[in-house]
Design an enzyme around this catalytic site. Structure first.
Site, PDB file in Angstrom:
ATOM      1  N   ASP A  59      21.330  37.953  26.779  1.00  0.00           N
ATOM      2  CA  ASP A  59      20.371  38.944  27.276  1.00  0.00           C
ATOM      3  C   ASP A  59      19.979  39.894  26.134  1.00  0.00           C
ATOM      4  O   ASP A  59      20.868  40.435  25.453  1.00  0.00           O
ATOM      5  CB  ASP A  59      21.063  39.713  28.415  1.00  0.00           C
ATOM      6  CG  ASP A  59      20.115  40.622  29.167  1.00  0.00           C
ATOM      7  OD1 ASP A  59      18.901  40.349  29.194  1.00  0.00           O
ATOM      8  OD2 ASP A  59      20.604  41.615  29.754  1.00  0.00           O
ATOM      9  N   ASP A 102      14.795  39.208  21.932  1.00  0.00           N
ATOM     10  CA  ASP A 102      13.996  40.389  22.256  1.00  0.00           C
ATOM     11  C   ASP A 102      13.392  40.954  20.971  1.00  0.00           C
ATOM     12  O   ASP A 102      14.008  41.749  20.273  1.00  0.00           O
ATOM     13  CB  ASP A 102      14.879  41.433  22.954  1.00  0.00           C
ATOM     14  CG  ASP A 102      14.090  42.688  23.324  1.00  0.00           C
ATOM     15  OD1 ASP A 102      12.896  42.770  22.958  1.00  0.00           O
ATOM     16  OD2 ASP A 102      14.660  43.578  23.970  1.00  0.00           O
TER      17      ASP A 102
END
Ligand code: 13P
Length: 287
Positions: free
Chosen positions: A84, A105
């Site tokens: 994540d 990300d």
């Protein structure tokens, strides 16, 4: 066996439901989420932030724990183990350690650099059959030291990243990690609609699932969201149940101090939260 998130998310997008990503912190979390997914016959994604990975003694420990549980608990529903909000280096480390899915990300980089790094990871993950999530438009709030202001993604930039061949795309639509403030403006469905129109069949990811009202979740799913991340809500449920157990003095009675007893109410609370979310997201029975 761990699987890539590609097939479960393609099915979810076509079937107009969403698969939950539930972040894990330790053995209790992981077991509770896996057991609930199996009981409800739902696909599931286990999310691991870089901070949680460190806490659990590194990605290899996580892979070993999860693979062991899949076997011992007889889990047959599709399970993806997913990094994540990963950095580029973190994504490479997880691929090496045996994760079946990673998020890169790059939302804090200028779009050109986000594209460059995402492109490299599309190649690496593609060769290994691992799913890749990219992000455009920072998610607000703070998670493991990553702070974002909750901006809305530019739909054209979303298309540029989607066209690189990522598996799923997180687009900022005013969502925030953690609890939502009283004066939160709500999700920008206008942005979400524009992103979906530009990105077509691409499964879209909604971060910050904690505290988003059910009607907004349903509307987001109807506009192409097929993966919803939930972290804080399981933490709050766990802490609340554990506090009640201790405040009731149960750790002082008999063998109530045994961690297997002391942590049990928290585990049940995580299970109840995951069940509620899977029902809301519509993934029950979709394994
Ligand atoms: P919450 O902690 O707000 O549920 O957000 C989880 C998340 O988006 C993980 O990436």
């Amino acid at each position: 066996m761990l699987v890539s998130a590609k097939e479960m998310l393609t099915k979810a997008k076509e079937g107009h439901y969403a698969v939950g990503q539930f972040n894990i912190n330790n053995l209790e979390w992981t077991k509770a989420i896996l057991q609930t997914a199996q009981e409800l016959n739902s696909p599931v994604i286990l999310g691991v932030s870089e901070g949680a990975g460190k806490y659990m003694c590194g990605y290899k420990t996580v892979v070993g724990m999860v693979n062991g549980m899949l076997e011992t608990l007889g889990i047959t529903v599709p399970v993806a183990l997913h990094l994540d909000h990963g950095s580029y280096e973190g994504a490479l480390a997880c691929i090496e350690a045996g994760f079946s899915s990673v998020m890169f990300d790059g939302s804090h980089y200028p779009i050109e650099e986000n594209i460059e790094k995402t492109k490299e990871l599309v190649k690496i993950t593609g060769e290994k059959g691992i799913s890749l999530e990219a992000e455009v438009g920072a998610i607000g709030g703070e998670e493991d030291g990553v702070v974002g202001a909750g901006e809305c993604a530019d739909p054209d930039e979303c298309k540029m990243i989607a066209d690189l061949g990522v598996t799923m795309l997180a687009a900022g639509i005013g969502n925030i990690h953690g609890k939502y403030p009283e004066n939160w403006a709500g999700l920008s469905f206008e942005t979400l609609d524009a992103v979906q129109q530009k990105t077509g069949a691409m499964p879209l990811v909604l971060h910050g699932g904690t505290g988003i009202p059910a009607d907004m979740i349903k509307k987001a799913i109807s506009l192409g969201v097929s993966k919803i991340n939930v972290n804080t809500e399981c933490q709050l449920a766990f802490a609340d149940a554990t506090r009640k157990y201790i405040e009731a003095g149960k750790d002082l009675s008999g063998k109530g101090f045994d961690p297997r007893k002391l942590l049990a109410p928290g585990v049940e609370a995580i299970k109840a939260t995951v069940k509620e979310k899977m029902e809301l997201f519509g993934s029950v029975g979709k394994a």
